[in-house]
Design a protein around this motif. Structure first.
Motif, PDB file in Angstrom:
ATOM      1  N   LYS A 266      33.287  39.447  45.538  1.00 21.63           N
ATOM      2  CA  LYS A 266      34.924  39.341  45.899  1.00 21.63           C
ATOM      3  C   LYS A 266      35.517  40.451  45.753  1.00 21.63           C
ATOM      4  CE  LYS A 266      38.830  36.376  45.241  1.00 21.63           C
ATOM      5  NZ  LYS A 266      39.849  37.289  44.716  1.00 21.63           N
ATOM      6  N   SER A 267      35.353  41.166  44.452  1.00 23.75           N
ATOM      7  CA  SER A 267      36.223  42.381  44.074  1.00 23.75           C
ATOM      8  C   SER A 267      35.935  43.626  44.572  1.00 23.75           C
ATOM      9  CB  SER A 267      36.551  42.452  42.494  1.00 23.75           C
ATOM     10  OG  SER A 267      35.425  42.593  41.956  1.00 23.75           O
ATOM     11  N   SER A 268      34.489  43.847  45.075  1.00 26.84           N
ATOM     12  CA  SER A 268      34.243  44.928  45.639  1.00 26.84           C
ATOM     13  C   SER A 268      34.585  44.993  47.074  1.00 26.84           C
ATOM     14  CB  SER A 268      32.434  45.192  45.346  1.00 26.84           C
ATOM     15  OG  SER A 268      31.927  44.526  45.984  1.00 26.84           O
ATOM     16  N   VAL A 269      34.463  43.782  47.628  1.00 32.23           N
ATOM     17  CA  VAL A 269      34.874  43.476  49.175  1.00 32.23           C
ATOM     18  C   VAL A 269      36.270  43.868  49.337  1.00 32.23           C
ATOM     19  CG1 VAL A 269      34.988  41.835  51.328  1.00 32.23           C
ATOM     20  CG2 VAL A 269      32.872  42.125  49.939  1.00 32.23           C
ATOM     21  N   GLU A 270      37.058  43.079  48.482  1.00 35.36           N
ATOM     22  CA  GLU A 270      38.598  43.599  48.419  1.00 35.36           C
ATOM     23  C   GLU A 270      38.860  45.025  48.212  1.00 35.36           C
ATOM     24  OE1 GLU A 270      39.951  40.707  45.553  1.00 35.36           O
ATOM     25  OE2 GLU A 270      39.772  39.011  46.877  1.00 35.36           O
ATOM     26  N   LYS A 271      38.055  45.620  47.315  1.00 37.33           N
ATOM     27  CA  LYS A 271      38.532  47.087  47.022  1.00 37.33           C
ATOM     28  C   LYS A 271      38.202  47.787  48.224  1.00 37.33           C
ATOM     29  CE  LYS A 271      37.855  49.711  43.048  1.00 37.33           C
ATOM     30  NZ  LYS A 271      37.212  50.002  41.789  1.00 37.33           N
ATOM     31  N   PHE A 272      37.121  47.675  49.031  1.00 42.97           N
ATOM     32  CA  PHE A 272      36.960  48.843  50.266  1.00 42.97           C
ATOM     33  C   PHE A 272      37.890  48.327  51.388  1.00 42.97           C
ATOM     34  CE2 PHE A 272      34.319  46.128  52.863  1.00 42.97           C
ATOM     35  CZ  PHE A 272      33.299  45.622  52.425  1.00 42.97           C
ATOM     36  N   LEU A 273      38.369  46.817  51.326  1.00 38.55           N
ATOM     37  CA  LEU A 273      39.203  46.614  52.462  1.00 38.55           C
ATOM     38  C   LEU A 273      40.737  47.110  52.233  1.00 38.55           C
ATOM     39  CD1 LEU A 273      37.892  42.956  53.425  1.00 38.55           C
ATOM     40  CD2 LEU A 273      38.021  44.987  54.652  1.00 38.55           C
ATOM     41  N   PHE A 274      40.897  47.543  50.913  1.00 35.82           N
ATOM     42  CA  PHE A 274      42.077  48.001  50.322  1.00 35.82           C
ATOM     43  C   PHE A 274      43.184  46.815  50.259  1.00 35.82           C
ATOM     44  CE2 PHE A 274      40.806  51.707  52.739  1.00 35.82           C
ATOM     45  CZ  PHE A 274      40.710  52.771  51.902  1.00 35.82           C
ATOM     46  N   LEU A 275      42.578  45.454  49.846  1.00 41.21           N
ATOM     47  CA  LEU A 275      43.433  44.411  49.640  1.00 41.21           C
ATOM     48  C   LEU A 275      43.753  44.447  48.081  1.00 41.21           C
ATOM     49  CD1 LEU A 275      41.213  41.750  51.578  1.00 41.21           C
ATOM     50  CD2 LEU A 275      43.462  42.901  52.251  1.00 41.21           C
ATOM     51  N   ASP A 276      44.952  43.843  47.706  1.00 40.24           N
ATOM     52  CA  ASP A 276      45.253  44.236  46.259  1.00 40.24           C
ATOM     53  C   ASP A 276      44.473  42.926  45.125  1.00 40.24           C
ATOM     54  OD1 ASP A 276      46.557  41.605  46.924  1.00 40.24           O
ATOM     55  OD2 ASP A 276      48.406  42.567  46.959  1.00 40.24           O
ATOM     56  N   GLY A 277      44.079  41.953  45.801  1.00 42.39           N
ATOM     57  CA  GLY A 277      43.392  40.943  44.886  1.00 42.39           C
ATOM     58  C   GLY A 277      44.316  39.936  44.202  1.00 42.39           C
ATOM     59  N   VAL A 278      45.657  40.254  44.645  1.00 45.38           N
ATOM     60  CA  VAL A 278      46.767  39.477  43.964  1.00 45.38           C
ATOM     61  C   VAL A 278      47.221  38.272  44.827  1.00 45.38           C
ATOM     62  CG1 VAL A 278      48.803  39.405  42.544  1.00 45.38           C
ATOM     63  CG2 VAL A 278      47.200  41.456  42.046  1.00 45.38           C
ATOM     64  N   ASN A 279      47.942  38.907  45.836  1.00 51.92           N
ATOM     65  CA  ASN A 279      48.654  38.026  46.956  1.00 51.92           C
ATOM     66  C   ASN A 279      47.388  38.206  48.069  1.00 51.92           C
ATOM     67  OD1 ASN A 279      50.892  36.989  48.535  1.00 51.92           O
ATOM     68  ND2 ASN A 279      50.125  38.496  50.190  1.00 51.92           N
ATOM     69  N   ASP A 280      46.498  38.964  48.291  1.00 44.59           N
ATOM     70  CA  ASP A 280      45.534  38.963  49.319  1.00 44.59           C
ATOM     71  C   ASP A 280      44.076  38.857  49.102  1.00 44.59           C
ATOM     72  OD1 ASP A 280      47.807  39.354  51.035  1.00 44.59           O
ATOM     73  OD2 ASP A 280      47.279  41.638  51.082  1.00 44.59           O
ATOM     74  N   HIS A 281      43.301  37.661  49.262  1.00 49.40           N
ATOM     75  CA  HIS A 281      42.027  37.321  48.618  1.00 49.40           C
ATOM     76  C   HIS A 281      41.072  37.261  49.719  1.00 49.40           C
ATOM     77  CE1 HIS A 281      43.437  36.707  44.530  1.00 49.40           C
ATOM     78  NE2 HIS A 281      44.560  36.367  45.171  1.00 49.40           N
ATOM     79  N   ILE A 282      39.793  37.741  49.522  1.00 48.15           N
ATOM     80  CA  ILE A 282      38.933  37.496  50.382  1.00 48.15           C
ATOM     81  C   ILE A 282      38.230  36.177  49.642  1.00 48.15           C
ATOM     82  CG2 ILE A 282      36.234  38.067  51.360  1.00 48.15           C
ATOM     83  CD1 ILE A 282      38.533  39.573  52.575  1.00 48.15           C
ATOM     84  N   VAL A 283      38.352  34.850  50.521  1.00 44.82           N
ATOM     85  CA  VAL A 283      37.846  33.805  49.909  1.00 44.82           C
ATOM     86  C   VAL A 283      36.472  33.195  50.500  1.00 44.82           C
ATOM     87  CG1 VAL A 283      40.324  32.897  49.257  1.00 44.82           C
ATOM     88  CG2 VAL A 283      39.524  32.656  51.553  1.00 44.82           C
TER      89      VAL A 283
END
Ligand SMILES: Cc1cc2nc3c(=O)[nH]c(=O)nc-3n(C[C@H](O)[C@H](O)[C@H](O)COP(=O)(O)O)c2cc1C
Length: 291
Positions: A266-283
């Motif tokens: 989750k966190s590494s995918v969110e990181k390269f998609l430039f998602l903040d992991g707070v409001n925007d999550h890969i679920v």
């Protein structure tokens, strides 16, 4: 040779203390009974116990959205979120017919984790995207505001899940990460270098080398929390299941196979998609290829 450590992990009754501080939660039955007795907390359990509990504010917000026709107004403006410039990849107009019988598609559907390396035709990819996640021809009218609909249902018509795609082997589309834009039925490239597909999933049983593409489902809390409050997560996960299963069926109807995958990084995918992991999550994720 028996791997005793693995054996310990796979037997829920076996005591295996890798963490010396963990002296009471010795096996999973114990963890479970402590949780059910209310001696320790679990976010999942407390969410389940409180599911459908509405505060006064939640009712107010649901009423407000319904009375003010807000979902339709938001829906009308969503098209403006899409980026159209020289790098937008427009997908081909969907061939209206899926030829395979629905019952045959249901019979065929199964999960596949390894694939043969075969180029996917641009028009097949376009069809898959359109029928899985695209805008349908059906329009709804709410108090003179016209709303678009999609090929899956959505809590309150708010469509809180966006689609990111990693293209590995599709004709006419360069390898890389894209955002799917349903209104223009297009992909917008994120131009991210050095993406290592091997890092997407946990473990090494997913054949990222030979897949045609994979899907990342991205949930933005602000799209539905203001209406549904704590009910948002349930709505979102149900919608997510509908979308992922829709994708499974559409791919199988076009002679490709898929695998829904919860085991992603989750966190590494969110990181390269430039998602903040707070409001925007890969679920969730799903993968498509030729068996
Ligand atoms: C919510 C969900 C999560 C899943 N996560 C994974 C996963 O992380 N890794 C995997 O290999 N398969 C995963 N699968 C696929 C299941 O293992 C598969 O659907 C199940 O074994 C039934 O097989 P079938 O899909 O071929 O009928 C998942 C399926 C669902 C519905």
């Amino acid at each position: 040779m028996i791997e005793y450590e693995k054996k310990g992990f796979f037997n829920i009754h076996t005591l295996l203390n890798k963490d010396s501080a963990n002296i009471s939660n010795s096996d999973n039955n114990h963890v479970y009974s402590q949780l059910i007795s209310g001696n320790c907390s679990s976010p999942m359990f407390s969410y389940l116990l409180n599911m459908n509990k509405q505060n006064l504010n939640d009712y107010k917000s649901i009423m407000f959205y319904n009375e003010s026709n807000l979902a339709s107004l938001i829906n009308e403006a969503r098209e403006m979120e899409e980026l159209i410039d020289g790098s937008t990849v427009f997908l081909s107009k969907a061939n209206k017919k899926i030829k395979m019988h629905f019952s045959k598609t249901l019979e065929l559907r199964h999960s596949t984790r390894s694939f043969v390396f075969e180029n996917m035709d641009f028009s097949i990819f376009s069809n898959i995207m359109h029928f899985s996640f695209g805008i349908s021809s059906r329009k709804l009218n709410f108090n003179d505001v016209q709303s678009t609909t999609r090929h899956y249902s959505s809590g309150g018509g708010l469509y809180p899940i966006d689609i990111y795609i990693y293209v590995n082997n599709v004709s006419g589309i360069s390898k890389g990460i894209y955002k799917y834009q349903p209104y223009s039925n297009s992909l917008y490239p994120l131009n991210i270098d050095n993406v290592d597909a091997k890092s997407f999933f946990i473990g090494d049983n997913i054949d990222t080398q030979n897949m045609n593409f994979c899907v990342f489902f991205e949930y933005s809390i602000n799209r539905n929390y203001l209406k549904y409050g704590e009910l948002s997560l349930l709505n979102t996960f149900v919608e997510l299941g509908g979308m992922s299963h829709n994708f499974d069926l559409v791919c199988h109807s076009m002679h490709y196979t898929t695998c829904p995958i919860a085991g992603f990084n989750k966190s590494s995918v969110e990181k390269f998609l430039f998602l903040d992991g707070v409001n925007d999550h890969i679920v969730f994720t799903n993968i498509c290829g030729k068996e």
